[in-house]
Design a protein around this motif. Structure first.
Motif, PDB file in Angstrom:
ATOM      1  N   ARG A 169      13.326  11.525  -9.529  1.00 53.03           N
ATOM      2  CA  ARG A 169      12.905  10.856 -10.765  1.00 53.03           C
ATOM      3  C   ARG A 169      12.398   9.453 -10.470  1.00 53.03           C
ATOM      4  O   ARG A 169      11.582   8.904 -11.207  1.00 53.03           O
ATOM      5  CB  ARG A 169      14.071  10.787 -11.757  1.00 53.03           C
ATOM      6  N   VAL A 170      12.906   8.862  -9.388  1.00 53.45           N
ATOM      7  CA  VAL A 170      12.545   7.486  -9.020  1.00 53.45           C
ATOM      8  C   VAL A 170      12.272   7.445  -7.513  1.00 53.45           C
ATOM      9  O   VAL A 170      13.004   8.045  -6.730  1.00 53.45           O
ATOM     10  CB  VAL A 170      13.672   6.498  -9.365  1.00 53.45           C
ATOM     11  N   LEU A 171      11.220   6.730  -7.113  1.00 48.63           N
ATOM     12  CA  LEU A 171      10.892   6.534  -5.704  1.00 48.63           C
ATOM     13  C   LEU A 171      11.166   5.081  -5.342  1.00 48.63           C
ATOM     14  O   LEU A 171      10.700   4.160  -6.028  1.00 48.63           O
ATOM     15  CB  LEU A 171       9.421   6.872  -5.443  1.00 48.63           C
ATOM     16  N   LEU A 172      11.904   4.877  -4.261  1.00 50.95           N
ATOM     17  CA  LEU A 172      12.282   3.535  -3.820  1.00 50.95           C
ATOM     18  C   LEU A 172      11.667   3.265  -2.455  1.00 50.95           C
ATOM     19  O   LEU A 172      11.859   4.047  -1.513  1.00 50.95           O
ATOM     20  CB  LEU A 172      13.811   3.408  -3.742  1.00 50.95           C
ATOM     21  N   LEU A 173      10.940   2.166  -2.355  1.00 46.73           N
ATOM     22  CA  LEU A 173      10.249   1.807  -1.118  1.00 46.73           C
ATOM     23  C   LEU A 173      10.772   0.456  -0.634  1.00 46.73           C
ATOM     24  O   LEU A 173      10.549  -0.575  -1.274  1.00 46.73           O
ATOM     25  CB  LEU A 173       8.735   1.732  -1.357  1.00 46.73           C
ATOM     26  N   ASP A 174      11.471   0.472   0.500  1.00 45.71           N
ATOM     27  CA  ASP A 174      12.086  -0.748   1.023  1.00 45.71           C
ATOM     28  C   ASP A 174      11.260  -1.293   2.182  1.00 45.71           C
ATOM     29  O   ASP A 174      11.473  -0.940   3.335  1.00 45.71           O
ATOM     30  CB  ASP A 174      13.514  -0.446   1.479  1.00 45.71           C
ATOM     31  N   GLU A 175      10.281  -2.145   1.844  1.00 43.50           N
ATOM     32  CA  GLU A 175       9.369  -2.734   2.827  1.00 43.50           C
ATOM     33  C   GLU A 175       8.866  -1.669   3.804  1.00 43.50           C
ATOM     34  O   GLU A 175       8.970  -1.837   5.032  1.00 43.50           O
ATOM     35  CB  GLU A 175      10.046  -3.885   3.574  1.00 43.50           C
ATOM     36  N   PRO A 176       8.283  -0.586   3.317  1.00 42.64           N
ATOM     37  CA  PRO A 176       7.930   0.539   4.187  1.00 42.64           C
ATOM     38  C   PRO A 176       6.767   0.272   5.134  1.00 42.64           C
ATOM     39  O   PRO A 176       6.546   1.053   6.049  1.00 42.64           O
ATOM     40  CB  PRO A 176       7.563   1.631   3.185  1.00 42.64           C
ATOM     41  N   LEU A 177       6.025  -0.815   4.914  1.00 37.06           N
ATOM     42  CA  LEU A 177       4.829  -1.048   5.722  1.00 37.06           C
ATOM     43  C   LEU A 177       4.969  -2.205   6.702  1.00 37.06           C
ATOM     44  O   LEU A 177       4.063  -2.470   7.481  1.00 37.06           O
ATOM     45  CB  LEU A 177       3.626  -1.317   4.798  1.00 37.06           C
ATOM     46  N   SER A 178       6.090  -2.898   6.669  1.00 37.78           N
ATOM     47  CA  SER A 178       6.202  -4.140   7.430  1.00 37.78           C
ATOM     48  C   SER A 178       6.221  -3.917   8.936  1.00 37.78           C
ATOM     49  O   SER A 178       5.916  -4.836   9.701  1.00 37.78           O
ATOM     50  CB  SER A 178       7.459  -4.912   7.001  1.00 37.78           C
ATOM     51  N   ALA A 179       6.569  -2.713   9.402  1.00 38.42           N
ATOM     52  CA  ALA A 179       6.615  -2.457  10.844  1.00 38.42           C
ATOM     53  C   ALA A 179       5.283  -1.968  11.393  1.00 38.42           C
ATOM     54  O   ALA A 179       5.172  -1.708  12.596  1.00 38.42           O
ATOM     55  CB  ALA A 179       7.710  -1.436  11.148  1.00 38.42           C
ATOM     56  N   LEU A 180       4.266  -1.857  10.539  1.00 31.59           N
ATOM     57  CA  LEU A 180       2.978  -1.306  10.965  1.00 31.59           C
ATOM     58  C   LEU A 180       1.976  -2.423  11.249  1.00 31.59           C
ATOM     59  O   LEU A 180       2.100  -3.528  10.710  1.00 31.59           O
ATOM     60  CB  LEU A 180       2.427  -0.391   9.872  1.00 31.59           C
TER      61      LEU A 180
END
Length: 361
Positions: A169-180
């Motif tokens: 129901r909810v998508l949580l993104l915890d800084e998903p791009l910072s390692a790229l």
């Protein structure tokens, strides 16, 4: 980099987009107050970014929605249901971490299908669902590869597909791009945004990167020391910051000394109306964006160019005023050609309301 195939079949969400509410959340870690009475609502189907410096409480808020942290007081609601004390595995939320967190001994297909396996979904059904999601994130041909055989961007796509596999129901993104790296980060953030809009899933996205937040989110919530400073659409946040902190944290802002006179301020030789709160003291700083500053060459100008920086279509000019204050201005490249270091210039502001704050020392 693989570009997502827009012809891929988009899976339908299992439920209507959820509303998320944080009510008066407070969380302390010893003497540190991570959240100090946070009130915030995430609207159905929107992508809301939590933005702020390290230690502002944004990740703590995300973890409370995920069920990994519990508040000392306050409530977390999803569609009006109090989930504050509901265990994480019963929250019906999908989470994507900065570190990917893929199982190294499983291939991409089995990584995506892992949650379905834990829910006892039949083998054929879960593999079909996993393949569908790998296709959706542009990795239809990578299902048999193990994490070490995938690039960072591909691993993060697998993590995203895994988070969506259970139709949360909810998508949580915890800084998903910072390692790229920068190029992959730019491409993947556009793809995540497109996918989120297609699915219509309510999404909370934590980042410390203002460009990322402004480019991806429907609204951005700026946090500071556990409190919400402002929550608004990106254009409003940038163009009408509610506080001096927001103005300084989001985008580039210069401080120009001014003097209050009722509801107006005298600055750079003219009087302008004050936008928003009026400080108590007469001596203030006027906060201005570089694109709002006008600079022109003037033989008897009282300001001097101290530096220039090429930004592509624009040139950023740093000017030192007579009182020593430095102001940044963004000008079209053709207008900035004669504004070299040391040039005398005149600096002015457009005739519109400005944000002011207490004078800094």
């Amino acid at each position: 980099m693989t570009v997502l195939d827009n012809t891929a079949t988009t899976p339908e969400p299992a439920t209507e987009a959820a509303t998320v509410e944080f009510r008066r959340l407070r969380r302390e870690f010893g003497p540190t107050v991570a959240l100090d009475g946070l009130d915030l609502t995430v609207r159905p189907g929107e992508l809301l970014a939590l933005l702020g410096p390290s230690g502002c409480g944004k990740t703590t808020a995300l973890r409370m929605l995920a069920g990994f942290e519990h508040p000392d007081s306050g409530e977390v609601l999803v569609d009006g249901d109090d989930v504050t004390r509901v265990p994480a595995h019963r929250r019906d939320a999908g989470m994507v971490f900065q570190s990917y967190s893929l199982f190294p001994h499983l291939d991409a297909l089995d990584n995506v299908a892992f949650g379905l396996r834990m829910r006892k979904v039949r083998t054929a059904q879960r593999r079909s669902r996993a393949a569908e999601l790998l296709d959706l994130v542009g990795l239809a041909d990578k299902g048999a590869r193990f994490p070490h055989q995938l690039s960072g961007g591909q691993q993060q796509r697998v993590a995203l597909a895994r988070a969506l596999a259970l139709r949360p129901r909810v998508l949580l993104l915890d800084e998903p791009l910072s390692a790229l790296d920068a190029k992959v980060r730019l491409t993947l953030r556009e793809e995540i945004r497109r996918l989120q809009q297609e699915l219509g899933i309510t999404t909370l996205f934590v980042t410390h990167d203002q460009e990322e937040a402004l480019s991806m989110a429907d609204r951005v919530a700026v946090m500071r020391a556990g409190r919400l400073e402002q929550c608004a659409a990106p254009a409003e946040l940038y163009g009408r910051p509610a506080t001096a902190f927001v103005a300084g944290f989001v985008g580039t802002t210069s401080r120009i000394p001014g003097r209050l006179d009722g509801a107006s301020v005298e600055v750079l030789g003219r009087r302008l109306p004050v936008d928003g709160r009026i400080p108590a003291g007469a001596e203030v700083d006027v906060l201005v964006r570089p694109e709002s500053v006008r600079v022109r060459a003037e033989d008897d100008g009282h300001a001097r160019v101290v530096a220039t920086s090429f930004l592509g279509a624009a040139v950023r000019i740093t000017v030192r005023l007579a009182d020593g204050a430095e102001v940044k201005a963004d000008l079209p490249a053709h207008e900035a050609a004669e504004l070299t270091a040391g040039a005398a210039v005149d600096v002015s502001l457009p005739d519109r309301p400005v944000l002011v704050t207490e004078r800094t020392s």
